[in-house]
Design a protein around this motif. Sequence first.
Motif, short mmCIF file in Angstrom:
data_model
loop_
_atom_site.label_atom_id
_atom_site.label_comp_id
_atom_site.label_asym_id
_atom_site.label_seq_id
_atom_site.Cartn_x
_atom_site.Cartn_y
_atom_site.Cartn_z
N ILE A 89 0.84 -1.21 0.00
CA ILE A 89 0.00 0.00 0.00
C ILE A 89 0.88 1.26 0.00
O ILE A 89 0.63 2.21 -0.75
N THR A 92 2.50 1.83 -3.33
CA THR A 92 1.50 2.37 -4.28
C THR A 92 1.30 3.86 -4.02
O THR A 92 1.25 4.67 -4.97
N TYR A 93 1.20 4.21 -2.75
CA TYR A 93 0.94 5.61 -2.38
C TYR A 93 2.09 6.53 -2.80
O TYR A 93 1.87 7.65 -3.24
N THR A 313 -3.76 4.09 6.69
CA THR A 313 -4.79 4.81 5.94
C THR A 313 -4.93 6.25 6.43
O THR A 313 -5.04 7.19 5.63
N MET A 316 -2.04 8.25 5.23
CA MET A 316 -2.15 8.51 3.79
C MET A 316 -3.16 9.62 3.52
O MET A 316 -2.92 10.50 2.69
N ASN A 425 -2.63 7.01 -7.99
CA ASN A 425 -1.97 6.00 -7.15
C ASN A 425 -2.23 6.24 -5.67
O ASN A 425 -2.42 5.31 -4.88
N ALA A 429 -4.23 3.68 -3.11
CA ALA A 429 -3.64 3.25 -1.84
C ALA A 429 -4.59 3.52 -0.67
O ALA A 429 -4.76 2.67 0.21
#
Lengths: 588, 68
Positions: A89, A92-93, A313, A316, A425, A429
Amino acid sequence: MTLGTIITANCLHPGLIMIAMGLLVIALPEKVRRPAYMAVPVLAILATFGLGPDSQMVYQISSKFGISMVRYDNLAMIFLIAFCIVSFIAVTYSLNGDNRFEMGMSLMYAGSGMGIVLAGDVISLIIFWELSALASCYIVYAKRTRKSTKAAFRYILVHGFGGNMLLVGIIAYITRYGLEIQNLTGQYSFIFWMMFVGVAINAAVPPINSWMPDAYPESTIGGTVFLGSFTTKAAIYVMIRFFAGTEWLVWVGAFMAIYGILMALLENDLRRLLCYHIMSQLGYLVAALAMGAGYGVDGSAAHAFNNIMYKGTLIMCAGAVIYGTGKRKISEVGGLYKSMPLTAICFMIASFAISGMPFLNGFASKALIMHAVKEGGPALAAVMLTVASVGTWMSIAIKINWFVFFGKPVHEVTPAAEVKKIPLNMKIAMVLGAATCIITGVCPKLVYNITPSMTDGHPFTVEHILEYLVLFAGGTIVFFLFYKRMKPHDEISLDFDWFYRVALDRFILWASTGIHNFFIFWDGKVLKACQYMGTHMGNPYLWTKESDSKAIRNISFDNEDREIGDVIVAICLTLLVMLVVVAVIAVK
Amino acid sequence: MIMELLEYLGIALVGALFLVVMSKFVLQNTIRRENHYYENREAREERKLLEAAGITTDKANTDKEGKH
């Protein structure tokens, strides 16, 4: 003794893959760098699937001595799986990052975290531990601002200290227990304390916790996702290995949970606030592991797994807010739901998960922890953890959702039209992170079944669900009762770093002034003495001039009233004495 | 069960009140007082750097620089 460098292995090491590929990513040309960067966590996940109870990897240093780098059991696997998922994740972020060193170091950092949880003995543990400190230090520095450079310097000082404490403890440990990792509960010795302090620093146990809110927010938005996932969780893993069942740790954990919330309620910086939440959640993990095997260790491991997901999360989403608005303070943003709906929804899911909202993952793992503490721990500690749950709800689920996303802006903020579009992206994520919170929340057995003792928290009872809803209702009432006070304020919130930012600064100022004055004082005295000696040695008659005795003063040439007869008498007497002395010596 | 839930509500209300009083009254006031020193030191450092670079600054503006 012949030295060799042979690796005996029947499996692939996910951590070593990450580390090796991290180095490769730094060297790769730009065209292939991003695909390679994206492929690394996938390779690590595949390698993790290949691990089994018989897996082993030994780095054979000599014929009799080897370092074991793989230890397969449920405890290692639950952390490893969490690390693999969050690596994917986080990669991806941060895919749109342009700093190749940061990309490589992030992979190496994730790999060293995996190395820690897979370590088969204490030597490989400390090697990966130190590597993790170095790689994470670079990630803190990677933004290359004045603040991030200073934060990275402080970070490496703290972690260098912690790493050395652990190293000394491990050297002493090897002399007594050998290389194998074993529980030290109840064996309060030099080894215990050195290792505990070394690990506690990484687990952000107060009073050495302020490195986290100091360093993490200064890194890049992608870097913070990595930082928030590995160091502290790897420290909790090591704590479970060595100190699970140490009952007094329940108080440490309960204090951490409450203290983190108190600071989070005060905090205005989005990422600093999340750092205090990491600390608070670590408190739950420490309290749970203190309860020992069964519900305690399982609760700690399961909550660590879920924590990695929802915390990732949240970080992000906070990063997306910073990316979109260019602002990092809650008081500088507001009403972002309209311009960033996906971020708002993902943040809401993760913030409800961290608070323990039913059917989200935090709820399921908190059930194990609360069961362990209520059954085996002091009642007050259980109450403290319950209050911390209420505080978590207030300080993140209401405070941020309200002031950042859904409520009206408190101050003048960036207009919606000026909010930058979030790259695809980053969106993917965030959605992946939020989805894991829901999936493991609705099906908690996915996590329960990979805990060490596979205990079931049975979270979905009417009583349990209502308990949490009532707790949230209480928190909400108090929040809106003190609404004016709860509004974000732009100010610094030092915590235990007060000791080295303010107290130490004052001490250095006081000590340096004191030392300066001390030398000034004695310099003056010595200079005066030298001057006095120099003057009087050069002109001995000054001695006679300043004498208290009138007779001596009178023989001074400086004395105008001197009587020459007195001088002659004095000289004659001196000569006489000298003659007597010489005669006595001659007779003898 | 209702009694248990009421008990939980009590814990939630008292606990939340405790958190608000401790953080927003006790801690915040203590921290604010102590942080002035740090804040001013950061601002001083900032100002020195700017002055070394030949940029004259207004003290009132740079005092805000040290904030997180």
